[in-house]
Design a protein around this motif. Structure first.
Motif, PDB file in Angstrom:
ATOM      1  N   ALA A  24       0.835  -1.208   0.000  1.00 29.48           N
ATOM      2  CA  ALA A  24       0.000   0.000   0.000  1.00 29.48           C
ATOM      3  C   ALA A  24       0.870   1.258   0.000  1.00 29.48           C
ATOM      4  O   ALA A  24       0.568   2.236  -0.712  1.00 29.48           O
ATOM      5  N   LEU A  25       1.946   1.258   0.772  1.00 29.28           N
ATOM      6  CA  LEU A  25       2.860   2.400   0.787  1.00 29.28           C
ATOM      7  C   LEU A  25       3.496   2.577  -0.590  1.00 29.28           C
ATOM      8  O   LEU A  25       3.575   3.700  -1.108  1.00 29.28           O
ATOM      9  N   ILE A  74       3.946   3.042   9.042  1.00 31.29           N
ATOM     10  CA  ILE A  74       5.182   2.806   8.305  1.00 31.29           C
ATOM     11  C   ILE A  74       5.463   4.038   7.455  1.00 31.29           C
ATOM     12  O   ILE A  74       4.640   4.446   6.638  1.00 31.29           O
ATOM     13  N   ALA A  75       6.635   4.642   7.680  1.00 35.15           N
ATOM     14  CA  ALA A  75       7.014   5.860   6.966  1.00 35.15           C
ATOM     15  C   ALA A  75       7.777   5.558   5.681  1.00 35.15           C
ATOM     16  O   ALA A  75       7.774   6.359   4.749  1.00 35.15           O
ATOM     17  N   GLY A  76       8.451   4.402   5.632  1.00 38.40           N
ATOM     18  CA  GLY A  76       9.215   4.047   4.449  1.00 38.40           C
ATOM     19  C   GLY A  76       9.882   2.699   4.620  1.00 38.40           C
ATOM     20  O   GLY A  76       9.878   2.127   5.713  1.00 38.40           O
ATOM     21  N   GLY A  84      24.902  -6.103  -3.296  1.00 32.88           N
ATOM     22  CA  GLY A  84      25.026  -4.666  -3.469  1.00 32.88           C
ATOM     23  C   GLY A  84      23.864  -3.998  -4.176  1.00 32.88           C
ATOM     24  O   GLY A  84      23.898  -2.800  -4.435  1.00 32.88           O
ATOM     25  N   HIS A  85      22.833  -4.768  -4.478  1.00 27.97           N
ATOM     26  CA  HIS A  85      21.680  -4.228  -5.203  1.00 27.97           C
ATOM     27  C   HIS A  85      20.684  -3.566  -4.246  1.00 27.97           C
ATOM     28  O   HIS A  85      20.155  -4.222  -3.357  1.00 27.97           O
ATOM     29  N   ILE A  86      20.457  -2.272  -4.437  1.00 30.19           N
ATOM     30  CA  ILE A  86      19.387  -1.574  -3.727  1.00 30.19           C
ATOM     31  C   ILE A  86      18.166  -1.710  -4.635  1.00 30.19           C
ATOM     32  O   ILE A  86      18.079  -1.067  -5.687  1.00 30.19           O
ATOM     33  N   ASP A  87      17.236  -2.575  -4.270  1.00 33.81           N
ATOM     34  CA  ASP A  87      16.116  -2.919  -5.138  1.00 33.81           C
ATOM     35  C   ASP A  87      14.917  -2.001  -4.920  1.00 33.81           C
ATOM     36  O   ASP A  87      14.259  -1.607  -5.880  1.00 33.81           O
ATOM     37  N   LEU A  88      14.617  -1.683  -3.690  1.00 32.99           N
ATOM     38  CA  LEU A  88      13.427  -0.899  -3.363  1.00 32.99           C
ATOM     39  C   LEU A  88      13.780   0.169  -2.333  1.00 32.99           C
ATOM     40  O   LEU A  88      14.469  -0.121  -1.359  1.00 32.99           O
ATOM     41  N   LEU A  89      13.280   1.375  -2.530  1.00 33.39           N
ATOM     42  CA  LEU A  89      13.379   2.433  -1.525  1.00 33.39           C
ATOM     43  C   LEU A  89      12.189   3.355  -1.740  1.00 33.39           C
ATOM     44  O   LEU A  89      12.126   4.073  -2.734  1.00 33.39           O
ATOM     45  N   TYR A  90      11.241   3.292  -0.814  1.00 32.98           N
ATOM     46  CA  TYR A  90      10.002   4.062  -0.942  1.00 32.98           C
ATOM     47  C   TYR A  90       9.630   4.678   0.393  1.00 32.98           C
ATOM     48  O   TYR A  90       9.827   4.064   1.440  1.00 32.98           O
ATOM     49  N   CYS A  91       9.077   5.890   0.320  1.00 27.65           N
ATOM     50  CA  CYS A  91       8.565   6.579   1.500  1.00 27.65           C
ATOM     51  C   CYS A  91       7.088   6.863   1.306  1.00 27.65           C
ATOM     52  O   CYS A  91       6.638   7.104   0.185  1.00 27.65           O
ATOM     53  N   ALA A  92       6.359   6.847   2.409  1.00 30.82           N
ATOM     54  CA  ALA A  92       4.954   7.254   2.372  1.00 30.82           C
ATOM     55  C   ALA A  92       4.906   8.722   1.967  1.00 30.82           C
ATOM     56  O   ALA A  92       5.752   9.518   2.402  1.00 30.82           O
ATOM     57  N   PRO A  93       3.941   9.111   1.142  1.00 30.98           N
ATOM     58  CA  PRO A  93       3.853  10.516   0.733  1.00 30.98           C
ATOM     59  C   PRO A  93       3.842  11.484   1.913  1.00 30.98           C
ATOM     60  O   PRO A  93       4.468  12.550   1.847  1.00 30.98           O
ATOM     61  N   SER A  94       3.212  11.117   3.002  1.00 39.45           N
ATOM     62  CA  SER A  94       3.142  12.009   4.167  1.00 39.45           C
ATOM     63  C   SER A  94       4.472  12.143   4.900  1.00 39.45           C
ATOM     64  O   SER A  94       4.625  13.008   5.753  1.00 39.45           O
ATOM     65  N   HIS A  95       5.440  11.290   4.559  1.00 40.66           N
ATOM     66  CA  HIS A  95       6.754  11.333   5.209  1.00 40.66           C
ATOM     67  C   HIS A  95       7.890  11.601   4.223  1.00 40.66           C
ATOM     68  O   HIS A  95       9.056  11.473   4.592  1.00 40.66           O
ATOM     69  N   ALA A  96       7.561  11.961   3.003  1.00 33.05           N
ATOM     70  CA  ALA A  96       8.587  12.226   1.992  1.00 33.05           C
ATOM     71  C   ALA A  96       9.354  13.493   2.341  1.00 33.05           C
ATOM     72  O   ALA A  96       8.816  14.425   2.937  1.00 33.05           O
TER      73      ALA A  96
END
Length: 164
Positions: A24-25, A74-76, A84-96
Motif C-alpha cells: 500500500a505504501l 510505516i514511513a518508508g 550490493g543491489h538496492i532494489d526498493l526504496l520508498y517513502c509514504a507521501p506524508s513522510h517524503a
C-alpha cells in the motif's frame, strides 16, 4: 556516520505481516510522488491498482528489508541484497523529504559494508535519481523498462564503497 531518523520513528526488520502495508505504501508513493516525471499510464503500469501479492511476497522474501516506522505507521522501507543491489526504496507521501529515505539508505549501506560489499547499484526512477546522486551514486546507463505497452525510463546507478 548514520543519518538519524525523524523523531519518534524507529528502524526495524521486515516481518511477513508487513506485506500489505508495504505494498500500500509503494502504491501511494508511486501514485502521488512521481507525477512530475511519469504520466498516469506509466504510474498505472508501474503500480497497478490491484497488486499481485504472491509476486510481492516472493520479491520481498528474496531481500533484506528495513522499515522506518512508529507503532503501526510505516514511513518508508528499503529492500536490498548482499550483492550490493538496492532494489526498493520508498517513502509514504506524508513522510517524503523528511529524512526517512536517507536514514533507511544509511542503515542499508552500513549493513552492506558489514557484509563486505564494495560496489552498490540500483535502478533508480527519474524521481529517485537525485536522491541516489546525493548519496554518492553516479549514472552508469539510461534504461527503459516495458510494462505491457508502457515504457518507463530509469537510470542504472552505481557507487563504490570506500574503505573506512
Amino acid at each position: 556516520m548514520t543519518t538519524p531518523l525523524p523523531a519518534a520513528f524507529n528502524l526495524r526488520a521486515y516481518q511477513p505481516q508487513d506485506l500489505p502495508a508495504l505494498v500500500a505504501l509503494f502504491q501511494a508513493s508511486v501514485s502521488q510522488l512521481t507525477t512530475e516525471h511519469y504520466d498516469a499510464a506509466q504510474r498505472q503500469a508501474w503500480s497497478p491498482e490491484v497488486a499481485d501479492m504472491p509476486t510481492w511476497q516472493t520479491r520481498l522474501a528474496s531481500l533484506e528489508l528495513f522499515i522506518a516506522g512508529k507503532g503501526q505507521v510505516i514511513a518508508g522501507f528499503i529492500g536490498f541484497s548482499l550483492d550490493g543491489h538496492i532494489d526498493l526504496l520508498y517513502c509514504a507521501p506524508s513522510h517524503a523529504r523528511q529524512g526517512v529515505a536517507s536514514a533507511l539508505y544509511a542503515a542499508a549501506e552500513q549493513r552492506l559494508r558489514e557484509g563486505g560489499v564494495r560496489e552498490l547499484f540500483t535502478e533508480a526512477s527519474l524521481v529517485a535519481q537525485a536522491f541516489f546522486a546525493s548519496q554518492g551514486f553516479s549514472v552508469q546507463q539510461a534504461q527503459t523498462v516495458t510494462r505491457g505497452a508502457v515504457m518507463l525510463p530509469r537510470m542504472l546507478m552505481g557507487k563504490t564503497l570506500e574503505p573506512r
